[in-house]
Design an enzyme around this catalytic site. Structure first.
Site, mmCIF file in Angstrom:
data_model
loop_
_atom_site.group_PDB
_atom_site.id
_atom_site.type_symbol
_atom_site.label_atom_id
_atom_site.label_comp_id
_atom_site.label_asym_id
_atom_site.label_seq_id
_atom_site.Cartn_x
_atom_site.Cartn_y
_atom_site.Cartn_z
ATOM 1 N N CYS A 117 -5.356 4.850 -13.616
ATOM 2 C CA CYS A 117 -4.605 5.374 -14.766
ATOM 3 C C CYS A 117 -5.483 5.671 -15.983
ATOM 4 O O CYS A 117 -5.074 6.410 -16.867
ATOM 5 C CB CYS A 117 -3.492 4.411 -15.152
ATOM 6 S SG CYS A 117 -2.385 4.037 -13.786
ATOM 7 N N HIS A 245 -1.637 6.289 -21.991
ATOM 8 C CA HIS A 245 -1.238 6.433 -20.590
ATOM 9 C C HIS A 245 0.273 6.228 -20.495
ATOM 10 O O HIS A 245 0.815 5.254 -21.037
ATOM 11 C CB HIS A 245 -1.970 5.420 -19.715
ATOM 12 C CG HIS A 245 -1.365 5.281 -18.356
ATOM 13 N ND1 HIS A 245 -1.105 6.375 -17.558
ATOM 14 C CD2 HIS A 245 -0.927 4.189 -17.673
ATOM 15 C CE1 HIS A 245 -0.545 5.947 -16.437
ATOM 16 N NE2 HIS A 245 -0.419 4.639 -16.480
ATOM 17 N N ASN A 275 5.226 7.927 -14.286
ATOM 18 C CA ASN A 275 3.819 7.531 -14.350
ATOM 19 C C ASN A 275 3.026 8.387 -13.366
ATOM 20 O O ASN A 275 3.150 8.228 -12.157
ATOM 21 C CB ASN A 275 3.708 6.043 -14.000
ATOM 22 C CG ASN A 275 2.274 5.530 -14.013
ATOM 23 O OD1 ASN A 275 1.319 6.294 -13.996
ATOM 24 N ND2 ASN A 275 2.120 4.221 -14.019
#
Length: 319
Positions: A117, A245, A275
């Site tokens: 990520c 993020h 995500n």
């Protein structure tokens, strides 16, 4: 190649997401969940899911082509391609080589970077350092992931999070005397907590210790984000945007508040995209710029965090 340079800047940006949208209602038909449960815990409404004929490098190439067009450049202008991804299926050719082939980039250095990520912000720093050293003259930096391919669709705590997509930027050296458009990176990791976020096994599956990650992110990241601002010579209150993020709205909102960026637009693309791992920061930034919420030259804090419990952040000037 160019000689040593004082810094680099982003001159183009673009993003691409698959057409298929998976809603919370759709998920309720797959796993024991519902819209209220998902929204209250992670803030997500929808996510984009790639089809079997949409590999990661295709998403990456679409985003990269848009970034090149936004910069007014051709494939032949690029001599470094860096792709941040943790969902590449094959070991070789890597994603960067495949993106270069799709776009017709003639002879670039082509490398993949897997920091999950936090991948895009690591890749952006790597490109910045490479240009500063004079080892490349113009870079294409892409974050691309298909988290749906590694999701455990029986685990309601993780499958509700994931989405697919890609975001890309073009980076070139600053002109003589121009202020750097990419600030110094603040990066690191917490190796002893590395297995709190995992994509492991055969077939590979995404899993995480949600509470551990939440506690670490909300406690440890605000001072690190402020340090990234300090390295760039800015106060958090001077930021025009905070692009973290896009892990979970319940992490993003308290984090942005604790950083002290009181005048900044806070990216909340997780609501619509879920995500998307390494793709989340560039997609979210690209959308803010596309919607006209950020003007050219505006300072934005980019901060990726997640797998390995790695983190990387820098202040950039919007193209």
């Amino acid at each position: 190649m160019v000689g040593h340079t004082v810094g680099s800047r982003i001159v183009g940006i673009g993003h691409h997401q698959p057409a298929k949208i998976l809603t919370n209602e759709d998920l309720a038909g797959i796993v024991d969940t519902n819209d209220e449960w998902i929204r209250s815990r992670v803030g997500i409404r929808t996510r984009h899911i790639a089809g079997p004929d949409e590999p990661v490098d295709e998403l990456a190439a679409h985003a990269a082509a848009k970034a090149l067009a936004s910069a007014g450049l051709q494939a032949t202008d690029i001599d470094l391609v860096v792709v941040a991804t943790s969902t590449a299926v094959d070991r070789s050719p890597n994603m960067a080589a495949r993106v270069a082939a799709r776009l017709g980039i003639p002879s670039p250095a082509a490398l993949d970077l897997n920091v999950v990520c936090a991948g895009f912000t690591h890749a952006l720093a790597t490109a910045d350092h490479t240009l500063r050293a004079g080892a490349a003259s113009r870079a294409l930096v892409v974050g691309a992931d298909e988290m749906s391919a590694v999701a455990d669709w029986t685990d309601r705590s993780t499958c509700v999070l994931v989405g697919d997509g890609a975001g890309a930027v073009v980076v070139e050296p600053c002109a003589q005397g121009e202020e750097p458009g990419i600030g110094p990176v603040l990066w690191g990791s917490v190796p002893e907590m590395g297995d709190a976020v995992r994509i492991e096994g055969e077939p590979a599956r995404f899993a995480q210790e949600g509470q551990s990650v939440y506690r670490w992110a909300t406690r440890s990241l605000p001072p690190l984000a402020r340090e990234a601002c300090e390295k760039a010579g800015l106060e958090p209150a001077e930021l025009a945007a905070v692009v973290l993020h896009q892990a979970n709205l319940r992490i993003i909102e308290p984090l942005a508040e604790k950083i002290g960026a009181v005048n900044a637009v806070v990216a909340r693309d997780v609501v619509d995209s879920g995500n998307t791992s390494a793709a989340s920061v560039p997609i979210a930034l690209s959308k803010l710029i596309e919607r006209g919420e950020l003007v050219s030259g505006a300072p934005a804090l980019l901060f990726g965090f997640g797998g390995n419990l790695s983190y990387a952040g820098q202040v950039v000037r919007c193209p």
